[in-house]
Design a protein around this motif. Structure first.
Motif, PDB file in Angstrom:
ATOM      1  N   VAL A 100       0.833  -1.203   0.000  1.00  0.00           N
ATOM      2  CA  VAL A 100       0.000   0.000   0.000  1.00  0.00           C
ATOM      3  C   VAL A 100       0.870   1.257   0.000  1.00  0.00           C
ATOM      4  N   GLU A 127       2.083   1.797  -3.503  1.00  0.00           N
ATOM      5  CA  GLU A 127       1.170   2.018  -4.624  1.00  0.00           C
ATOM      6  C   GLU A 127       0.159   3.137  -4.464  1.00  0.00           C
ATOM      7  N   VAL A 128      -0.078   3.571  -3.243  1.00  0.00           N
ATOM      8  CA  VAL A 128      -1.055   4.638  -3.049  1.00  0.00           C
ATOM      9  C   VAL A 128      -0.312   5.903  -2.614  1.00  0.00           C
ATOM     10  N   VAL A 148      -0.265   8.521   1.523  1.00  0.00           N
ATOM     11  CA  VAL A 148      -0.717   7.583   2.531  1.00  0.00           C
ATOM     12  C   VAL A 148       0.317   7.536   3.644  1.00  0.00           C
ATOM     13  N   PHE A 151      -5.291   7.789   4.692  1.00  0.00           N
ATOM     14  CA  PHE A 151      -5.276   8.241   3.297  1.00  0.00           C
ATOM     15  C   PHE A 151      -5.776   9.672   3.282  1.00  0.00           C
ATOM     16  N   LYS A 184      -6.345   0.949  -3.212  1.00  0.00           N
ATOM     17  CA  LYS A 184      -5.833   1.875  -4.224  1.00  0.00           C
ATOM     18  C   LYS A 184      -6.973   2.412  -5.091  1.00  0.00           C
ATOM     19  N   VAL A 201      -9.604   4.538  -2.887  1.00  0.00           N
ATOM     20  CA  VAL A 201      -9.059   5.830  -2.485  1.00  0.00           C
ATOM     21  C   VAL A 201      -9.030   6.763  -3.692  1.00  0.00           C
ATOM     22  N   GLY A 202      -8.660   6.211  -4.827  1.00  0.00           N
ATOM     23  CA  GLY A 202      -8.651   7.017  -6.062  1.00  0.00           C
ATOM     24  C   GLY A 202     -10.031   7.556  -6.375  1.00  0.00           C
TER      25      GLY A 202
END
Ligand SMILES: Cc1ncc(COP(=O)(O)O)c(C=O)c1O
Ligand SMILES: Cc1ncc(COP(=O)(O)O)c(C=O)c1O
Ligand code: FES
Ligand code: FES
Lengths: 387, 147, 387, 147
Positions: free
Chosen positions: C276, C279-280, C283, C301, C372, C375-376
């Motif tokens: 995480v 990739e995010v 965060v 996030f 991911k 959250v996007g």
């Protein structure tokens, strides 16, 4: 083969198989925390709310007036301590009776140490609170009346409706410990002006470790266990979902079978009472002859001591108790038996037999015979007998 | 809760009964407390306990310790009987639960009381024997942790 | 088919099937009240005592130092309120931390209303209590230090041994809420100078509605629930025998699998964290990177709100939480996340994922992907994102 | 916990986005409280709302009420839009759980704030429209029973 006759249903009951059945899925399948927002927890949340409804209906109460606890003792402690705290500014006087369960009595004694005054009402020889004494005991600073619905030792049912009316007229909070009565006899909180009521699951074929406190809407008592927002922020702690489900199932069962069950138990009870009174000399039935819990029998046998009696009954496969289960092992005779006027030495020789609907007339005969034989044997070695 | 020996002596108590014209009789305990024990001793001219009987109103432990205590003193001299403590009785019973230890004191006291009665009747002084208390619970303290 | 990935084991756990199995006979077969003297109750009495032993051993404690309760909240309330009452004459100052569970915090707040003074220690950005601040907070009238063993939201393990030593040197009672730690990491009450310790069954695959308070021999706190003589007269109420048996079984299981389980969970945990974080964007991992419970992951996030996140995770079959289960539904962001220094709006966007040994690496990948994507999506509709 | 309609609007929110050079923009809420809602209105010369978009940082109920509120005002006159209450939005969503009622106030407030902005920009007075509060949580009381 030795028989096994369980006659201590006032101490605790067998959890009904259908109750266990109902609980099982909530251990391993729908184990989600009811406070959680995800779908997975919705089953446990729904189960809590459905069973709260079932229990509320059994009392003529609203669902949000039922607060789950860990049992009768917690409910009693909560009701009494929180009422004392909430209404302290109005006064510091509490009225109770001499025959309450220790969960009430010891809580009252605790409050006495904190500066509260407690009146312990006498009871008559049948174990009923005297209403005129109650009226006389009321003072301007009385904030709580706590009188049990039915006694756990001698089974006497109190004049709850009248007590509720007196409390109501005097605008005093009324709590009743209904741990023994709930599920055995019909209860309606509105008819009896009950503001708070304690009950415990394991006394009506539900699981141990779950109880509830009914709190009438508008009664402003706060939390006893502080923490998370469960039970409308009044009782913290992750909900005991299987316990709640089991309790609900037990209540459903108790309500639907109540009439039939009571009739059967009363028949057994009266058979046992008559047989023992007829066949054993120097015996006394404690508690009111008819206005008692359907399943309660309590004798005092003169010249013998309770524990010896119990052990000998046990050796014949009969599980019974002498006074309440919580106090056995202690040296004091039952405070309830003293309160109904028994001298110490007679109070020591008491035997409580509390039935369930599975008992039979034949078992009652066996028990009466056993009591007769054992009492005889013990009297033969008692230095009091010939005196 | 009780050992096998306790249960045996409770179920089949030895020496239950009375002795007419006993050399000494001792009663201790208090019916209010739920326990009374009476011991009858038959003591011969040589000071040997020839027979002993008891009657007890009390719990299982009280009955069993009465029974065991009578067994232990039978055939003993007065002085030997005096030296039989409640600990000895408990040991002979393979022990008692802690809350029941006081019941065994009852047996010890009852024997002492009977011996005192014997001494008084015969104008004797038995060394180490004190006048029995009327209620052995008198100076016991409730164990703090039980409340 | 929709997946179902339960990642809220800090809220509650599945009762292990072998735990349920162990409990079953005590509902319908050996249902006797352990306080009773008859033979029939000896099985339940023995079960209580055996399981007390098992639990005591798991802590390096003596069996008579374990007192069964209805759960973590009751244990916390008991320890803190009874300590306050018992040591009031010595002083009225209590030290705790800002990141305690509400069962501790709200109890402390309750005591503040009763005239006690409470110091709420700050924690560092990882959520650990600062030992020098603790030392500075100690006063002559300090009667109790209560600091949790490990945090329920961010998993950070506290320097309990050091805290215990400080308490011990200063002769101050030390209570620790080990509800999250017990069964997950090794605990020894003597090594850490712990005087009282709270735990709850349902956090370690045991049943709900059962807990215990460890009370070191010699600590003179009294009852919280008054009544019958159960639990050495310190906690009234008919023993929840099936609950105690289930708790004991769960502890036996937790102790014997602890090492292996922790290793597995740490691997899964670290995999999820790394994935995480990689990739995010925007965060943050909350809590200490390594000195945390093996099964705890907690992210914030930015620009998204927790409940929306939870619902969308739920729609993908992932059960998680935002802050503690007890406070969801409330509008306040987690007090723990604020205490480690997060601004309100970031604290609002937190997600707690607490694993169990049954999870797989593949599930962790799925969860990371889901986070991911969600959250996007939420950031795309957030008015804060472009700001 | 949420109705199907709420879940639908939460999962597939209508009118998410921004409008460049909008006739009116209103932002309400407070990130500290976990909710911010911004509504963009495109109002034509006849006072009809031709388009509407929103951006919301908030719970499921906040997102769903934003979505539903935008649907309800689209194509309406300014006066009609003003009369759309949080109750109307909630009804259109088949209800909200009691703890979430306040979230629907956010949508009502955001529309009012956008209308206020539109009125100010155009020097209009819209009857019945008051200056929006900066934080709608301001005068709400915590419900006693929640604590
Ligand atoms: C750290 C901590 N303390 C106390 C509790 C309360 O435990 P229970 O819900 O079993 O009463 C919890 C769990 O909710 C917890 O995580
Ligand atoms: C009248 C009465 N009140 C309270 C209790 C306490 O209930 P529990 O043991 O479930 O806490 C009992 C039973 O022991 C009882 O009979
Ligand atoms: S004789 Fe008193 S309890 Fe044994
Ligand atoms: S927007 Fe605040 S809780 Fe819904």
């Amino acid at each position: 083969m030795k028989r096994s006759i369980y006659l201590d249903n006032a101490a605790t009951t067998k959890t009904a198989p259908e109750v266990v059945e109902a609980m099982l899925p909530y251990f391993t399948e729908f184990y989600g925390n009811p406070s959680s927002v995800y779908e997975f927890a919705s089953k446990s949340k729904a189960a809590v709310s459905e069973n709260r409804d079932i229990i509320a209906s059994a009392l003529g109460a609203k669902d949000k007036e039922i607060y789950f606890t860990a049992g009768g003792s917690e409910s009693d402690n909560w009701a009494i301590k929180a009422a004392a705290e909430a209404y302290e500014s109005k006064g510091k006087h509490i009225i109770t009776s001499k025959i309450e369960h220790h969960a009430v009595l010891h809580t009252c004694e605790y409050l006495e140490k904190k500066g509260f005054e407690v009146t312990y009402l006498d009871v008559d020889e049948d174990g009923a609170v005297k209403l005129d004494e109650l009226r006389k005991a009321i003072r301007p600073d009385t904030i709580l009346i706590t009188i049990m619905y039915a006694n756990n030792e001698i089974g006497t049912i109190q004049p709850i409706k009248e007590i509720g009316e007196i409390a109501h007229e005097n605008k005093i909070l009324f709590h009743t410990d209904a741990v023994q009565a709930f599920g055995q006899i019909p209860i309606n909180v509105d008819e009896c002006h009950i503001d708070m009521l304690s009950a415990s699951g394991h006394k009506l074929n539900g699981p141990k470790g779950i109880g509830f406190l009914y709190i009438r809407t508008g009664v402003k008592i706060r939390s006893f266990i502080h923490g998370g927002g469960q039970e409308r922020s009044r009782r913290a702690g992750t909900e005991n979902v299987p316990g709640i489900v089991g309790f609900g199932e037990a209540v459903k069962r108790a309500v639907s079978t109540m009439e039939e069950r009571a009739a059967k138990e009363i028949e057994l009870r009266d058979h046992l009472i008559e047989k023992v009174l007829a066949e054993v000399p120097y015996v006394r039935l404690n508690g009111h002859r008819t206005n008692r819990l359907p399943n309660n029998v309590n004798f005092s046998f003169r010249f013998v001591e309770g524990e010896s009696l119990l052990i000998m009954m046990d050796m014949k496969g009969i599980s019974a108790s002498s006074g309440s289960a919580c106090t056995s092992g202690s040296l004091d005779p039952s405070h309830v038996l003293l309160a109904i006027g028994l001298p110490h030495e007679i109070a020591h020789g008491s035997l409580r037999l509390t039935l369930c609907e599975e008992n039979t007339v034949e078992e009652m005969d066996f028990v009466a015979e056993a009591a007769k034989e054992i009492v005889g044997k013990l009297r033969n070695m008692s230095p009091l007998y010939e005196d | 809760m009780y050992t096998e020996k306790v249960m045996d002596h409770f179920q089949n108590p030895r020496n239950v009964g009375e002795i007419e014209n006993a050399s000494g009789v001792g009663t201790v305990g208090n019916a209010k407390c739920g326990d009374i024990m009476r011991i009858y001793l038959d003591i011969d001219d040589n000071g040997i306990i020839q027979d002993v009987k008891f009657k007890t109103f009390g719990c299982g432990a009280a009955v069993a310790t009465s029974s065991m205590a009578t067994e232990l003193v039978k055939g003993k001299s007065v002085q030997e009987a005096l030296n039989i403590t409640n600990k000895a009785v408990m040991e002979a019973l393979d022990g008692l639960p802690p809350v029941k230890v006081h019941c065994s004191l009852l047996a010890e006291e009852a024997i002492h009381a009977a011996l005192w009665d014997y001494a008084e009747k015969n104008g004797l002084v038995i060394e180490g024997l004190e006048k029995p208390k009327s209620d052995i619970h008198e100076d016991e303290e409730a164990p703090e942790e039980e409340y």
